[in-house]
Scaffold this motif. Structure first.
Motif, PDB file in Angstrom:
ATOM      1  N   ARG A 179      18.775  18.532  -5.010  1.00  0.00           N
ATOM      2  CA  ARG A 179      17.796  19.423  -5.636  1.00  0.00           C
ATOM      3  C   ARG A 179      17.123  18.694  -6.793  1.00  0.00           C
ATOM      4  N   ILE A 180      16.054  19.282  -7.324  1.00  0.00           N
ATOM      5  CA  ILE A 180      15.292  18.649  -8.400  1.00  0.00           C
ATOM      6  C   ILE A 180      14.631  19.727  -9.242  1.00  0.00           C
ATOM      7  N   HIS A 181      14.727  19.585 -10.556  1.00  0.00           N
ATOM      8  CA  HIS A 181      14.062  20.518 -11.468  1.00  0.00           C
ATOM      9  C   HIS A 181      12.573  20.216 -11.483  1.00  0.00           C
ATOM     10  N   VAL A 182      11.756  21.256 -11.533  1.00  0.00           N
ATOM     11  CA  VAL A 182      10.315  21.077 -11.464  1.00  0.00           C
ATOM     12  C   VAL A 182       9.779  20.224 -12.615  1.00  0.00           C
ATOM     13  N   GLU A 183      10.415  20.272 -13.781  1.00  0.00           N
ATOM     14  CA  GLU A 183       9.950  19.437 -14.893  1.00  0.00           C
ATOM     15  C   GLU A 183      10.223  17.962 -14.626  1.00  0.00           C
ATOM     16  N   ASP A 184      11.272  17.671 -13.873  1.00  0.00           N
ATOM     17  CA  ASP A 184      11.523  16.274 -13.511  1.00  0.00           C
ATOM     18  C   ASP A 184      10.532  15.798 -12.451  1.00  0.00           C
ATOM     19  N   ILE A 185      10.111  16.686 -11.558  1.00  0.00           N
ATOM     20  CA  ILE A 185       9.044  16.313 -10.627  1.00  0.00           C
ATOM     21  C   ILE A 185       7.791  15.944 -11.410  1.00  0.00           C
ATOM     22  N   ALA A 186       7.445  16.768 -12.382  1.00  0.00           N
ATOM     23  CA  ALA A 186       6.234  16.515 -13.172  1.00  0.00           C
ATOM     24  C   ALA A 186       6.319  15.174 -13.886  1.00  0.00           C
ATOM     25  N   GLN A 187       7.475  14.851 -14.440  1.00  0.00           N
ATOM     26  CA  GLN A 187       7.550  13.576 -15.172  1.00  0.00           C
ATOM     27  C   GLN A 187       7.503  12.378 -14.230  1.00  0.00           C
ATOM     28  N   VAL A 188       8.021  12.503 -13.006  1.00  0.00           N
ATOM     29  CA  VAL A 188       7.898  11.413 -12.040  1.00  0.00           C
ATOM     30  C   VAL A 188       6.436  11.218 -11.651  1.00  0.00           C
ATOM     31  N   LEU A 189       5.735  12.307 -11.404  1.00  0.00           N
ATOM     32  CA  LEU A 189       4.313  12.196 -11.059  1.00  0.00           C
ATOM     33  C   LEU A 189       3.518  11.559 -12.194  1.00  0.00           C
ATOM     34  N   ARG A 190       3.810  11.962 -13.418  1.00  0.00           N
ATOM     35  CA  ARG A 190       3.127  11.343 -14.571  1.00  0.00           C
ATOM     36  C   ARG A 190       3.406   9.842 -14.630  1.00  0.00           C
ATOM     37  N   ALA A 191       4.647   9.463 -14.408  1.00  0.00           N
ATOM     38  CA  ALA A 191       5.007   8.043 -14.465  1.00  0.00           C
ATOM     39  C   ALA A 191       4.299   7.250 -13.374  1.00  0.00           C
ATOM     40  N   SER A 192       4.181   7.834 -12.193  1.00  0.00           N
ATOM     41  CA  SER A 192       3.483   7.156 -11.102  1.00  0.00           C
ATOM     42  C   SER A 192       1.997   7.034 -11.400  1.00  0.00           C
ATOM     43  N   ILE A 193       1.412   8.081 -11.955  1.00  0.00           N
ATOM     44  CA  ILE A 193      -0.010   8.029 -12.329  1.00  0.00           C
ATOM     45  C   ILE A 193      -0.254   6.919 -13.351  1.00  0.00           C
ATOM     46  N   ALA A 194       0.696   6.736 -14.265  1.00  0.00           N
ATOM     47  CA  ALA A 194       0.555   5.713 -15.318  1.00  0.00           C
ATOM     48  C   ALA A 194       0.723   4.304 -14.782  1.00  0.00           C
ATOM     49  N   GLN A 195       1.468   4.160 -13.683  1.00  0.00           N
ATOM     50  CA  GLN A 195       1.696   2.829 -13.100  1.00  0.00           C
ATOM     51  C   GLN A 195       1.648   2.930 -11.568  1.00  0.00           C
ATOM     52  N   PRO A 196       0.454   3.135 -11.028  1.00  0.00           N
ATOM     53  CA  PRO A 196       0.324   3.340  -9.590  1.00  0.00           C
ATOM     54  C   PRO A 196       0.727   2.117  -8.773  1.00  0.00           C
ATOM     55  N   ARG A 197       1.295   2.390  -7.607  1.00  0.00           N
ATOM     56  CA  ARG A 197       1.602   1.345  -6.620  1.00  0.00           C
ATOM     57  C   ARG A 197       1.252   1.900  -5.246  1.00  0.00           C
ATOM     58  N   PRO A 198       0.007   1.752  -4.828  1.00  0.00           N
ATOM     59  CA  PRO A 198      -0.409   2.308  -3.541  1.00  0.00           C
ATOM     60  C   PRO A 198       0.530   1.891  -2.413  1.00  0.00           C
ATOM     61  N   GLY A 199       0.881   2.864  -1.589  1.00  0.00           N
ATOM     62  CA  GLY A 199       1.820   2.631  -0.501  1.00  0.00           C
ATOM     63  C   GLY A 199       3.242   3.011  -0.851  1.00  0.00           C
TER      64      GLY A 199
END
Length: 290
Positions: free
Chosen positions: A176-196
Motif C-alpha cells: 500500500r502507499i499513502h497518497v502524500e507519498d505518491i505526491a512526493q514521488v511525482l514531484r521528485a520525478s518532475i524535478a529530475q525526469p528520466r523519460p522511459g
C-alpha cells in the motif's frame, strides 16, 4: 515559461499532487461531472468527456484516468494531438498499478520483474502502458501504484461503525502507499525526469489486511473485529479478485534514483497520522458550533 500541469482525471491522487506543488504552477484538470469540474479552487477545470480541452502551453501531463475494455480513454481522443506535441512536454506521468505483475504467491517483485497480469484490470493496465509507450519521443514516466490510502480513505469509519471485518486468507499480504507519498514521488520525478522510467510506488511493509484493521481498532480504543475466513466472507467478485494477487512490491528505485524518503514507511505511521488529521477535523467542526 509558466509550468503548466494538465491532469486527465483530477481525482484523489492528482489533487494531492496539485496541493503539494508551489505557486509557480498553472493547473488544468478534467472531471467527468459538472460538480467535480468546479471542486478545486485554483484549477482550470473541464468536464470531460464532453468538452475538448486544449493542450496548448501544457508542459507537464499527468494521466490518472483508467482504461476500459475499449482501451485508454485519453489516447482514444487525444493520441494524435499528444504525439504531435511530444516535444512540447517536459514530463508525462502515467499512473498505472502493481496489478501488472499479477500473482506471485507472496514473492517479491521490482521494476525489472516481468509483467504477468492475472486479472482483467491488470490486463487493461498492461495494454494501456504499452499504448502510451508506443508514442515516439514522449517523455513518459510510468508509476505502478500499490493500494492507495490517505485522508478520507482509511479504515477508521468502518471500524467506528462496526462494519469492518478482519478477513483472513493465510499468507495473504498487500502493498500500500499513502497518497502524500505518491505526491512526493511525482514531484521528485518532475524535478529530475528520466523519460522511459518505470517506478513502483509502495511503502516498505507489505502486510496482511487484517493487521491494518486490527491496528485501526487499537488506535480507536475499540474492540478488535472478529476474524472472518476468506472463503466465508461473502465478498463481491471485484473484492475477491484483489485477494487473487499475493505479492510483495519493492520500492528501492524511488529511493536510490529519486532520493525519496517515505513520509509513511508503513501503515503504522500512516494510520496514526490519519487518525490525528481526522481528530483535528472533528475538533474544528465541533468548535464551529460555538
Amino acid at each position: 515559461m509558466t509550468k503548466t500541469l494538465f491532469s486527465f482525471g483530477l481525482g484523489y491522487t492528482a489533487r494531492a499532487l496539485v496541493r503539494s506543488l508551489d505557486d509557480g504552477w498553472r493547473f488544468i484538470g478534467t472531471s467527468r461531472g459538472e460538480d467535480g469540474a468546479k471542486a478545486l479552487p485554483g484549477v482550470e477545470m473541464h468536464q470531460w468527456p464532453g468538452t475538448r480541452p486544449s493542450l496548448e502551453g501544457v508542459t507537464h501531463l499527468l494521466i490518472s484516468a483508467g482504461p476500459s475494455e475499449v482501451g485508454d480513454p485519453v489516447l482514444a481522443e487525444f493520441r494524435d494531438e499528444i504525439a504531435a506535441r511530444a516535444d512540447q512536454f517536459d514530463w508525462v506521468g502515467y499512473l498505472s498499478t502493481t496489478a501488472v505483475y499479477g500473482d506471485r504467491n507472496g514473492g517479491w517483485v521490482d521494476e525489472t520483474t516481468g509483467i504477468a497480469p492475472s486479472s482483467v484490470r491488470g490486463d487493461l493496465r498492461v495494454a494501456a502502458e504499452r499504448d502510451w509507450q508506443s508514442i515516439p519521443g514522449l517523455p513518459l514516466h510510468i508509476f505502478r501504484l500499490a493500494g492507495i490510502y490517505g485522508p478520507g480513505r482509511g479504515p477508521f469509519s468502518k471500524v467506528r461503525a462496526g462494519t469492518a471485518r478482519r478477513i483472513v486468507k493465510p499468507g495473504q499480504v498487500f502493498s500500500r502507499i499513502h497518497v502524500e507519498d505518491i505526491a512526493q514521488v511525482l514531484r521528485a520525478s518532475i524535478a529530475q525526469p528520466r523519460p522511459g522510467a518505470i517506478y513502483n510506488l509502495c511503502d516498505d511493509d507489505p502486510a496482511p489486511p487484517q493487521d491494518v484493521i486490527g491496528l485501526a481498532a487499537e488506535l480507536l480504543g475499540l474492540p478488535l473485529p472478529a476474524e472472518v475466513p476468506f472463503d466465508e466472507a461473502g465478498m463481491s467478485a471485484m473484492a475477491r479478485s484483489f485477494y487473487g494477487e499475493n505479492k510483495r512490491v519493492r520500492n528501492d528505485l524511488i529511493k536510490s534514483e529519486l532520493g525519496v524518503e517515505l513520509l509513511y514507511p508503513s501503515y503504522r505511521e500512516g494510520l496514526r497520522a490519519l487518525l490525528k488529521v481526522e481528530t483535528e477535523a472533528l475538533e474544528r467542526k465541533s468548535d464551529a458550533w460555538f
